[in-house]
Scaffold this motif. Structure first.
Motif, mmCIF file in Angstrom:
data_model
loop_
_atom_site.group_PDB
_atom_site.id
_atom_site.type_symbol
_atom_site.label_atom_id
_atom_site.label_comp_id
_atom_site.label_asym_id
_atom_site.label_seq_id
_atom_site.Cartn_x
_atom_site.Cartn_y
_atom_site.Cartn_z
ATOM 1 N N ASP A 5 0.935 -1.529 -0.116
ATOM 2 C CA ASP A 5 -0.460 0.264 0.496
ATOM 3 C C ASP A 5 0.968 1.496 -0.226
ATOM 4 O OD1 ASP A 5 1.046 0.187 2.613
ATOM 5 O OD2 ASP A 5 -1.013 0.071 3.676
ATOM 6 N N GLY A 6 2.184 0.893 0.022
ATOM 7 C CA GLY A 6 2.755 1.724 -0.240
ATOM 8 C C GLY A 6 3.426 2.775 0.756
ATOM 9 N N LEU A 7 3.494 1.374 2.009
ATOM 10 C CA LEU A 7 4.248 1.669 3.170
ATOM 11 C C LEU A 7 4.658 0.166 3.859
ATOM 12 C CD1 LEU A 7 5.711 3.037 5.951
ATOM 13 C CD2 LEU A 7 3.042 2.821 6.794
ATOM 14 N N ASN A 8 3.211 -1.227 3.873
ATOM 15 C CA ASN A 8 3.246 -1.792 4.205
ATOM 16 C C ASN A 8 3.219 -3.045 3.196
ATOM 17 O OD1 ASN A 8 2.167 -1.022 7.532
ATOM 18 N ND2 ASN A 8 0.360 -0.202 6.153
ATOM 19 N N VAL A 9 4.352 -3.698 2.805
ATOM 20 C CA VAL A 9 3.964 -4.645 2.513
ATOM 21 C C VAL A 9 3.835 -5.952 2.831
ATOM 22 C CG1 VAL A 9 5.233 -6.001 0.867
ATOM 23 C CG2 VAL A 9 6.051 -3.532 0.849
ATOM 24 N N VAL A 10 2.591 -6.632 2.467
ATOM 25 C CA VAL A 10 2.524 -8.132 2.554
ATOM 26 C C VAL A 10 3.024 -8.926 1.534
ATOM 27 C CG1 VAL A 10 0.208 -9.248 3.390
ATOM 28 C CG2 VAL A 10 0.339 -6.990 3.322
ATOM 29 N N LEU A 11 3.923 -9.491 2.858
ATOM 30 C CA LEU A 11 4.547 -11.179 1.426
ATOM 31 C C LEU A 11 4.719 -12.544 1.819
ATOM 32 C CD1 LEU A 11 8.392 -10.026 1.473
ATOM 33 C CD2 LEU A 11 6.634 -9.947 3.623
ATOM 34 N N PRO A 12 5.049 -12.960 1.712
ATOM 35 C CA PRO A 12 5.296 -14.721 2.099
ATOM 36 C C PRO A 12 6.464 -14.693 3.423
ATOM 37 C CG PRO A 12 4.783 -14.567 -0.395
ATOM 38 C CD PRO A 12 5.221 -13.115 0.271
ATOM 39 N N GLU A 13 6.359 -15.691 4.282
ATOM 40 C CA GLU A 13 7.333 -15.028 5.502
ATOM 41 C C GLU A 13 8.242 -16.062 4.948
ATOM 42 O OE1 GLU A 13 5.820 -16.915 9.058
ATOM 43 O OE2 GLU A 13 5.525 -19.013 8.360
ATOM 44 N N GLY A 14 8.602 -16.537 4.266
ATOM 45 C CA GLY A 14 10.131 -17.093 3.859
ATOM 46 C C GLY A 14 11.006 -16.125 3.163
ATOM 47 N N ALA A 15 10.379 -15.414 2.431
ATOM 48 C CA ALA A 15 11.332 -14.035 2.183
ATOM 49 C C ALA A 15 11.934 -13.077 3.010
ATOM 50 C CB ALA A 15 10.967 -13.503 1.335
ATOM 51 N N VAL A 16 12.894 -13.691 3.603
ATOM 52 C CA VAL A 16 13.898 -12.722 4.836
ATOM 53 C C VAL A 16 15.057 -12.005 4.195
ATOM 54 C CG1 VAL A 16 13.587 -15.469 6.036
ATOM 55 C CG2 VAL A 16 15.187 -14.689 4.510
ATOM 56 N N ASP A 17 14.986 -12.431 3.182
ATOM 57 C CA ASP A 17 16.443 -11.253 2.394
ATOM 58 C C ASP A 17 15.746 -9.885 2.094
ATOM 59 O OD1 ASP A 17 18.553 -13.109 3.307
ATOM 60 O OD2 ASP A 17 18.304 -14.410 1.338
ATOM 61 N N LEU A 18 14.612 -10.324 1.229
ATOM 62 C CA LEU A 18 13.242 -9.205 0.980
ATOM 63 C C LEU A 18 12.947 -8.424 2.052
ATOM 64 C CD1 LEU A 18 12.714 -7.973 -2.245
ATOM 65 C CD2 LEU A 18 10.435 -9.810 -1.841
ATOM 66 N N ALA A 19 12.836 -8.690 2.795
ATOM 67 C CA ALA A 19 12.407 -8.146 3.687
ATOM 68 C C ALA A 19 12.852 -7.325 5.045
ATOM 69 C CB ALA A 19 11.324 -8.804 4.580
ATOM 70 N N GLU A 20 13.594 -7.556 4.736
ATOM 71 C CA GLU A 20 15.609 -6.933 5.553
ATOM 72 C C GLU A 20 15.516 -5.938 4.366
ATOM 73 O OE1 GLU A 20 17.380 -5.150 7.916
ATOM 74 O OE2 GLU A 20 16.512 -7.543 8.003
ATOM 75 N N GLN A 21 15.420 -5.917 2.407
ATOM 76 C CA GLN A 21 15.422 -4.561 1.747
ATOM 77 C C GLN A 21 14.523 -3.994 2.200
ATOM 78 O OE1 GLN A 21 16.826 -5.797 -2.291
ATOM 79 N NE2 GLN A 21 17.526 -7.618 -2.066
#
Length: 372
Positions: free
Chosen positions: A322-338
């Motif tokens: 939504d421009g701030l909150n990104v809902v994604l699969p929890e297994g994408a740990v590297d992407l979450a850190e980025q």
């Protein structure tokens, strides 16, 4: 007279208000001039001014020529004028402080979803589907309900379409069509197992505020292969959507369409290899695209987030933002850190049961964009 100067005069640009710019000055504002300065000007044959408003040439009754100030290289003496210091630059020209992510803003969204009441894997139309593996439909429903609860908790509106028995993949609502500016282009599926989903989504759109939804004339699998980034519509092809559908979408929506070719069958839809984070930013997995498409993405989005192999295998790019909150699969740990380092707030969820059919968060989510 409404101010300290006569209406016929303009605001002074004397030393009290900045460098001289050659504008007409008001009469009556005296400048102190030492006798030695006047004598020096007279020896050089220059006029002596007794006030900013008296630019009369020496020995005549005429105004002298307008003069303009010349910029001087003040920095040679180690002095930086305040208006050139970093703190006084225009924000657009000011370098972004290192290590400080930009401020992000969430925009409420309107989504359409379909409860996986009849979810199962009874055929195989992508590399993720194996009819021989057991499927826990109740677990799939529970994971889907968690996704819906997150959307509602973030302030988004979620509408529901009634699931149809015999259509186990109808849970993947993103494939049902593309809705932009209040106009709906309904999907035409490639595989016989999913063809009946198109009319079901068309009927729902027709009865819920989208008066004249149009069904694509060639294979077009909705937001599975069409993602809006600002004014651009990114369009995938290679496995599902027909490349001819790109021209049809451009004519229908009146938006520039950027064609991108997918080359890895594991990432058969565009939304499995690329995620839109805001109107200017995307994340994507380069090996999923042809060399030419990779070059296009680098040119259009030089600041894009690049997903790792592990992120892609976890379906981490099948995400919503939504421009701030990104809902994604929890297994994408590297992407979450980025995402955190760029100022986004990642929200990790487990949709592993739905992944058995080759779908995840974005697949379950069709965005309904209203007319502007």
């Amino acid at each position: 007279m409404t101010g300290p100067f006569p209406p016929s005069r303009t605001r002074p640009s004397s030393a009290a208000f900045g460098p001289r710019t050659g504008v007409r000055e008001p009469v009556g504002l005296k400048i102190r001039q030492l006798p030695s300065e006047r004598a020096a000007l007279q020896r050089l044959g220059k006029p002596c001014f007794t006030s900013p408003g008296s630019r009369r040439a020496a020995g005549s009754g005429r105004l002298g020529p307008l003069r303009t100030a010349r910029p001087r290289p003040l920095r040679r003496c180690g002095y930086t004028p305040p208006h050139l210091a970093d703190g006084h630059r225009h924000p657009a020209a000011r370098p972004r402080p290192q290590g400080r992510p930009p401020m992000r803003t969430a925009t409420p969204r309107h989504y359409l979803m379909c409860r996986p009441t009849h979810f199962d894997v009874v055929y195989s139309i992508n590399p993720w589907m194996d009819p021989g593996k057991p499927v826990d439909t109740e677990l799939a429903v529970a994971q889907w309900e968690q996704l819906r609860a997150v959307y509602l908790g973030l302030g988004h509106r979620v509408d529901l379409i009634e699931p149809v028995e015999g259509l186990p993949d109808m849970v993947f609502a993103a494939n049902g069509g593309t809705v932009i500016d209040g106009r709906a282009l309904v999907a035409r599926f490639r595989d016989a197992e999913r063809i009946a989903e198109g009319p079901a989504y068309r009927d729902w759109l027709h009865h819920n505020g989208f008066a004249d939804p149009v069904t694509a004339s060639v294979v077009n699998e909705g937001e599975g292969d069409y993602l809006l980034v600002g004014d651009l519509l990114l369009a995938g092809t290679g496995f599902r959507s027909d490349p001819r559908s790109h021209a049809e979408a451009q004519e229908y929506f009146g938006r520039p369409v950027i064609s991108l070719t997918l080359v890895d069958p594991n990432y058969y839809h565009l939304d499995t290899a690329l995620s839109v984070l805001d109107d200017e930013t995307i994340a994507y997995y380069p090996p999923a695209f042809s060399p030419g498409s990779q070059a296009v993405l680098r040119r259009l989005f030089p600041d894009a987030l690049i997903a790792t192999d592990a992120d892609a295998r976890a379906f981490g790019l099948n995400a919503t933002s939504d421009g701030l909150n990104v809902v994604l699969p929890e297994g994408a740990v590297d992407l979450a850190e980025q995402l955190r380092s760029r100022g986004y707030l990642p929200v990790g969820l487990d949709l592993s049961e739905l992944l058995k059919a080759g779908g995840s968060i974005k697949c379950c989510t069709l965005e309904l964009r209203p007319a502007v």
